[in-house]
Scaffold this motif. Sequence first.
Motif, PDB file in Angstrom:
ATOM      1  N   ASP A  79       0.879  -1.166   0.000  1.00 48.79           N
ATOM      2  CA  ASP A  79       0.000   0.000   0.000  1.00 48.79           C
ATOM      3  C   ASP A  79       0.915   1.214   0.000  1.00 48.79           C
ATOM      4  O   ASP A  79       1.450   1.622   1.037  1.00 48.79           O
ATOM      5  CB  ASP A  79      -0.894  -0.011   1.243  1.00 48.79           C
ATOM      6  N   ARG A  80       1.145   1.774  -1.159  1.00 50.44           N
ATOM      7  CA  ARG A  80       2.151   2.814  -1.319  1.00 50.44           C
ATOM      8  C   ARG A  80       1.823   4.090  -0.555  1.00 50.44           C
ATOM      9  O   ARG A  80       2.707   4.732   0.014  1.00 50.44           O
ATOM     10  CB  ARG A  80       2.355   3.094  -2.811  1.00 50.44           C
ATOM     11  N   GLN A  81       0.569   4.476  -0.557  1.00 49.71           N
ATOM     12  CA  GLN A  81       0.215   5.697   0.165  1.00 49.71           C
ATOM     13  C   GLN A  81       0.427   5.534   1.664  1.00 49.71           C
ATOM     14  O   GLN A  81       0.893   6.455   2.340  1.00 49.71           O
ATOM     15  CB  GLN A  81      -1.238   6.079  -0.117  1.00 49.71           C
ATOM     16  N   GLU A  82       0.115   4.369   2.191  1.00 56.47           N
ATOM     17  CA  GLU A  82       0.341   4.122   3.606  1.00 56.47           C
ATOM     18  C   GLU A  82       1.835   4.170   3.930  1.00 56.47           C
ATOM     19  O   GLU A  82       2.242   4.665   4.991  1.00 56.47           O
ATOM     20  CB  GLU A  82      -0.245   2.769   4.018  1.00 56.47           C
ATOM     21  N   LEU A  83       2.673   3.683   3.026  1.00 59.70           N
ATOM     22  CA  LEU A  83       4.116   3.747   3.228  1.00 59.70           C
ATOM     23  C   LEU A  83       4.609   5.188   3.209  1.00 59.70           C
ATOM     24  O   LEU A  83       5.432   5.589   4.037  1.00 59.70           O
ATOM     25  CB  LEU A  83       4.829   2.916   2.167  1.00 59.70           C
ATOM     26  N   VAL A  84       4.128   5.985   2.261  1.00 55.49           N
ATOM     27  CA  VAL A  84       4.520   7.394   2.206  1.00 55.49           C
ATOM     28  C   VAL A  84       4.079   8.120   3.474  1.00 55.49           C
ATOM     29  O   VAL A  84       4.837   8.887   4.072  1.00 55.49           O
ATOM     30  CB  VAL A  84       3.928   8.079   0.952  1.00 55.49           C
ATOM     31  N   THR A 142      13.482   2.229   8.920  1.00 53.76           N
ATOM     32  CA  THR A 142      12.911   1.336   9.925  1.00 53.76           C
ATOM     33  C   THR A 142      11.392   1.447   9.962  1.00 53.76           C
ATOM     34  O   THR A 142      10.697   0.444  10.153  1.00 53.76           O
ATOM     35  CB  THR A 142      13.503   1.622  11.312  1.00 53.76           C
ATOM     36  N   GLU A 143      10.879   2.650   9.740  1.00 56.78           N
ATOM     37  CA  GLU A 143       9.427   2.836   9.698  1.00 56.78           C
ATOM     38  C   GLU A 143       8.811   2.113   8.510  1.00 56.78           C
ATOM     39  O   GLU A 143       7.765   1.462   8.630  1.00 56.78           O
ATOM     40  CB  GLU A 143       9.087   4.329   9.643  1.00 56.78           C
ATOM     41  N   ALA A 144       9.461   2.199   7.348  1.00 55.99           N
ATOM     42  CA  ALA A 144       8.946   1.525   6.154  1.00 55.99           C
ATOM     43  C   ALA A 144       8.930   0.020   6.346  1.00 55.99           C
ATOM     44  O   ALA A 144       7.986  -0.666   5.926  1.00 55.99           O
ATOM     45  CB  ALA A 144       9.795   1.892   4.935  1.00 55.99           C
ATOM     46  N   ALA A 145       9.969  -0.511   6.984  1.00 56.98           N
ATOM     47  CA  ALA A 145      10.027  -1.952   7.221  1.00 56.98           C
ATOM     48  C   ALA A 145       8.865  -2.405   8.101  1.00 56.98           C
ATOM     49  O   ALA A 145       8.231  -3.435   7.833  1.00 56.98           O
ATOM     50  CB  ALA A 145      11.363  -2.321   7.879  1.00 56.98           C
ATOM     51  N   ALA A 146       8.561  -1.637   9.141  1.00 55.90           N
ATOM     52  CA  ALA A 146       7.464  -2.000  10.040  1.00 55.90           C
ATOM     53  C   ALA A 146       6.114  -1.910   9.342  1.00 55.90           C
ATOM     54  O   ALA A 146       5.245  -2.784   9.511  1.00 55.90           O
ATOM     55  CB  ALA A 146       7.486  -1.102  11.273  1.00 55.90           C
ATOM     56  N   VAL A 147       5.923  -0.875   8.535  1.00 56.75           N
ATOM     57  CA  VAL A 147       4.657  -0.731   7.811  1.00 56.75           C
ATOM     58  C   VAL A 147       4.470  -1.886   6.836  1.00 56.75           C
ATOM     59  O   VAL A 147       3.383  -2.488   6.751  1.00 56.75           O
ATOM     60  CB  VAL A 147       4.612   0.628   7.067  1.00 56.75           C
ATOM     61  N   PHE A 148       5.528  -2.218   6.084  1.00 55.97           N
ATOM     62  CA  PHE A 148       5.398  -3.284   5.092  1.00 55.97           C
ATOM     63  C   PHE A 148       5.219  -4.646   5.754  1.00 55.97           C
ATOM     64  O   PHE A 148       4.501  -5.510   5.231  1.00 55.97           O
ATOM     65  CB  PHE A 148       6.609  -3.309   4.162  1.00 55.97           C
ATOM     66  N   ARG A 149       5.849  -4.863   6.893  1.00 51.93           N
ATOM     67  CA  ARG A 149       5.644  -6.121   7.627  1.00 51.93           C
ATOM     68  C   ARG A 149       4.162  -6.329   7.930  1.00 51.93           C
ATOM     69  O   ARG A 149       3.619  -7.425   7.729  1.00 51.93           O
ATOM     70  CB  ARG A 149       6.435  -6.072   8.937  1.00 51.93           C
ATOM     71  N   ASP A 150       3.494  -5.262   8.375  1.00 51.54           N
ATOM     72  CA  ASP A 150       2.076  -5.372   8.693  1.00 51.54           C
ATOM     73  C   ASP A 150       1.233  -5.561   7.438  1.00 51.54           C
ATOM     74  O   ASP A 150       0.239  -6.301   7.446  1.00 51.54           O
ATOM     75  CB  ASP A 150       1.619  -4.124   9.459  1.00 51.54           C
ATOM     76  N   GLN A 151       1.625  -4.904   6.351  1.00 55.64           N
ATOM     77  CA  GLN A 151       0.888  -5.062   5.089  1.00 55.64           C
ATOM     78  C   GLN A 151       1.017  -6.487   4.572  1.00 55.64           C
ATOM     79  O   GLN A 151       0.047  -7.080   4.088  1.00 55.64           O
ATOM     80  CB  GLN A 151       1.409  -4.064   4.056  1.00 55.64           C
ATOM     81  N   ALA A 152       2.220  -7.054   4.653  1.00 56.83           N
ATOM     82  CA  ALA A 152       2.458  -8.410   4.149  1.00 56.83           C
ATOM     83  C   ALA A 152       1.679  -9.444   4.956  1.00 56.83           C
ATOM     84  O   ALA A 152       1.217 -10.456   4.396  1.00 56.83           O
ATOM     85  CB  ALA A 152       3.949  -8.724   4.189  1.00 56.83           C
TER      86      ALA A 152
END
Length: 524
Positions: free
Chosen positions: A314-319, A381-391
């Motif tokens: 979810d690109r917007q959530e990552l941004v 580190t924030e992007a990694a945490a967000v993507f972990r939850d998305q995955a």
Amino acid sequence: MPDTPFPALRRRGFLAAAGAASLGGLALTGCGTGTDADAEAGGGSAPKRGGRLRAAFAGGGASETLDPHLANLFADVARAKALFDKLADYGADLSAQPRLASAWEPNAALDRWHVTLREADFHDGRPVTAEDVLYSYRRIADPDKAFRAKASLEPIDLAASRATGARSLEFVLKRPTAEFPNVLASFGAYIVPEGAGDFDRKPVGSGPFRFVSFAPGRSAVLRRNDAYWDGAPHLDELEFVVANEESARVNALLGGQVEYAHELNPTTARAHEDGGRISIVRLRNSAMQAFCMKTDRPPFDDARVRQAFFLIADRQELVDGALAGAGVIGNDLFGKGYEYYAGTLPQRTRDLDRARALLKEAGAEKLKVTLDTSAVAAGFTEAAAVFRDQAREAGVTVEIRMGSKDSYWSDILDSGTLCCYRSGAMPIEAHLSQRLLTDSTTNATGWRHADFDALYRQAQSTRDRAERGAVYERMQRRLHTEGGFLVWGFADWIVGTARSVRGVDAKAPANTLDWARFDKVWLA
């Protein structure tokens, strides 16, 4: 400039007292005015001559140098472009723009380029000549030196290249190179006088400012070059000061100790956006933000797994989560808005059902993968945490592994399977050649395909720009379908200024010609 913005090195000393200044409000407005449009237009007032501007950058300590061929940190490059010139530099769209070179023209085979120099003088009054250019490039190419632009100049046969006049020269290339002007604009490819070598005591360049003094790790003072070929700067003097911590740069700006603070983080800007004590300039599209998938090893050697990961994001959530909203979403391609960018491709959106189906087809329904990240870059580190939850929503388990800030970039080049990644501005052609060819030295995704390499060679041997662009688009379409870069966003580079500062260009990404263009800045 660096492919990635470099970490600030910690140092006590200059500006230490700035930490006592109270963090006030940052106004998310144009430079010295109330709107972004005013900032982009130069602040809404006529340029005023005079004064000294103090600019705070993260520095490199006692090892700092004014040798432009060793420029590495943002501070190094900002100082270098104030003192020296290149033959060309990158415009806001990352196309090569003439600087000391007034014109360039290839032969029919694209393996010889004739370059004409404009009339320009070094600070000691000597004219800039073709011999100075050849000396500079041969110095950079010295096999015993670690000059940054060495790899970029590799296409040139410097032994065969020659001066054809005082202000003209012929570059002989090792292979057809349609994008040769990008070589002239390479980061660190500055022109110095023939025989120059002692840069820290009294560097002589052809840039808009002349040398006054230099204290490595502390400050550099420069004075206006009234004879500058592109017009004398508005400022009388320019001082670069070192403040490695972002908080020190912000506090120094708020306390009136500096008028320009480079590299502010979006959280700081958002937290203090209503105070109005200083101005913020956002340099759009300055840094690609991505996850790098190793296409040459499991599980990402299966294109279906890579395609699933494209659809998980979810690109917007990552941004929003990793960049505090200071950027725009990406479309799994480098260089949004740059010359040759394949902007007609549809924007990829999240599709968890399709992602799960692709993982099932690949036999990876309960996939577990390690994501390497580090505090080496803002938002990692924030992007990694967000993507972990998305995955997790797609049934994928992502385990985060923290890497060392000191060795992260070298560690991820050859190890791991998935990592956080970013890149500063460079031409799309340079991104392709440096990262996506079989023999690319920084091929972090392990993308090695002979037919893809052949397309790059075809593009480089194609003289017509539109036809060359069509080949680049074919290459990007393939990367969009099955490449290893999950490009989720493009981050703003944030600069803070005093309210009195005018002329900071908000349209220029970091690393380009009009970034840190202090010869065009003035104090109201």
